[in-house]
Design an enzyme around this catalytic site. Structure first.
Site, PDB file in Angstrom:
ATOM      1  CG  HIS A  17      -1.930  -1.011   1.361  1.00 27.92           C
ATOM      2  ND1 HIS A  17      -2.111  -1.777   2.491  1.00 27.92           N
ATOM      3  CD2 HIS A  17      -2.866  -1.421   0.479  1.00 27.92           C
ATOM      4  CE1 HIS A  17      -3.127  -2.605   2.306  1.00 27.92           C
ATOM      5  NE2 HIS A  17      -3.593  -2.427   1.081  1.00 27.92           N
ATOM      6  CE  LYS A  41     -15.736  -6.692   2.259  1.00 30.82           C
ATOM      7  NZ  LYS A  41     -14.756  -6.176   1.294  1.00 30.82           N
ATOM      8  NE  ARG A  90      -2.925  -7.370  -5.062  1.00 33.36           N
ATOM      9  CZ  ARG A  90      -3.795  -7.584  -4.098  1.00 33.36           C
ATOM     10  NH1 ARG A  90      -3.380  -7.699  -2.871  1.00 33.36           N
ATOM     11  NH2 ARG A  90      -5.080  -7.692  -4.338  1.00 33.36           N
ATOM     12  CB  SER A 127      -4.433  -6.529   4.342  1.00 37.88           C
ATOM     13  OG  SER A 127      -3.932  -5.279   3.989  1.00 37.88           O
TER      14      SER A 127
HETATM   15  O1  PNS Z   1      -8.816  -2.842   0.111  1.00 37.29           O
HETATM   16  P1  PNS Z   1     -10.110  -3.230  -0.560  1.00 37.29           P
HETATM   17  O2  PNS Z   1     -10.934  -4.110   0.359  1.00 37.29           O
HETATM   18  O3  PNS Z   1      -9.906  -3.813  -1.925  1.00 37.29           O
HETATM   19  O4  PNS Z   1     -10.942  -1.859  -0.750  1.00 37.29           O
HETATM   20  C1  PNS Z   1     -12.158  -1.873  -1.397  1.00 37.29           C
HETATM   21  C2  PNS Z   1     -12.798  -0.482  -1.412  1.00 37.29           C
HETATM   22  C3  PNS Z   1     -13.006   0.048   0.005  1.00 37.29           C
HETATM   23  C4  PNS Z   1     -11.917   0.495  -2.175  1.00 37.29           C
HETATM   24  C5  PNS Z   1     -14.158  -0.663  -2.160  1.00 37.29           C
HETATM   25  O5  PNS Z   1     -14.875  -1.687  -1.578  1.00 37.29           O
HETATM   26  C6  PNS Z   1     -15.010   0.596  -2.155  1.00 37.29           C
HETATM   27  O6  PNS Z   1     -14.764   1.516  -2.922  1.00 37.29           O
HETATM   28  N1  PNS Z   1     -16.022   0.614  -1.259  1.00 37.29           N
HETATM   29  C7  PNS Z   1     -16.917   1.730  -1.103  1.00 37.29           C
HETATM   30  C8  PNS Z   1     -18.325   1.380  -1.540  1.00 37.29           C
HETATM   31  C9  PNS Z   1     -18.497   1.643  -3.038  1.00 37.29           C
HETATM   32  O7  PNS Z   1     -18.301   2.740  -3.526  1.00 37.29           O
HETATM   33  N2  PNS Z   1     -18.856   0.579  -3.761  1.00 37.29           N
HETATM   34  C10 PNS Z   1     -19.016   0.595  -5.202  1.00 37.29           C
HETATM   35  C11 PNS Z   1     -17.691   0.270  -5.880  1.00 37.29           C
HETATM   36  S1  PNS Z   1     -17.896   0.245  -7.626  1.00 37.29           S
END
Ligand code: PNS
Length: 165
Positions: A17, A41, A90, A127
């Protein structure tokens, strides 16, 4: 002034990150590292703890701040005047899901997603894997900042005690 967001769960922040945040900080005038708070979660660290660790880890980047958000990422971007979402890729396995999210986000709001290829030394890093390996006693000290490693080991010990293991 170009402002970007690096969103994620950061449970906890890894060296992978930090690599992406560092590179975003070169590309944009301002970067907000945004911790998504999704109540459904099960996380190892609270949002406040995750933000605290990120703040410490990003202290070296003068144009980076840390914040949290609930709800849609695009709403956060609109509220904060963010022009771009920066995501690390990645491997090709990340691409399908990230492309879908990028396209959904751009259909919701006029916000571009910029993909940054993860540095090869971090291409396996996640993570979730760090937590799994640490849970079973594997050495993850080179994969997260030292102070995160200490908190991770301490939290896993606490969990083990709570579960009577
Ligand atoms: O580290 P992660 O778990 O891959 O992060 C995911 C995250 C938080 C970036 C993604 O789940 C997100 O943007 N969540 C906010 C809700 C949202 O906007 N959902 C629609 C995505 S198209």
């Amino acid at each position: 002034m170009r402002r970007a967001v690096c969103p994620g769960s950061f449970d906890p922040v890894t060296n992978g990150h930090i690599d992406i945040v560092s590179r975003a900080s070169f590309l944009f005038d301002e970067v907000i590292v945004a911790v998504g708070v999704n109540k459904s979660k099960n996380r190892l660290f609270t949002p406040e703890e995750r933000m605290e660790m990120l703040t410490e880890a990003c202290r070296v980047f003068p144009n980076v701040t840390v914040d949290g958000f609930t709800g849609l990422l695009t709403t956060f971007c609109q509220e904060r005047g963010v022009h771009a979402i920066v995501k690390g890729l990645r491997a090709v396995s990340d691409f399908d899901y990230e492309l879908q999210m990028a396209q959904m986000n751009s259909s919701l709001a006029a916000i571009e997603t910029v993909f940054v290829p993860t540095s090869p030394e971090y291409s396996f890093l996640a993570s979730s894997l760090v937590k799994e390996v640490a849970t079973f006693g594997g050495d993850v000290s080179g994969l997260v900042p030292e102070f995160v490693h200490e908190r991770l080991v301490a939290r896993l010990d606490e969990r083990r005690r709570e579960e009577g293991l």
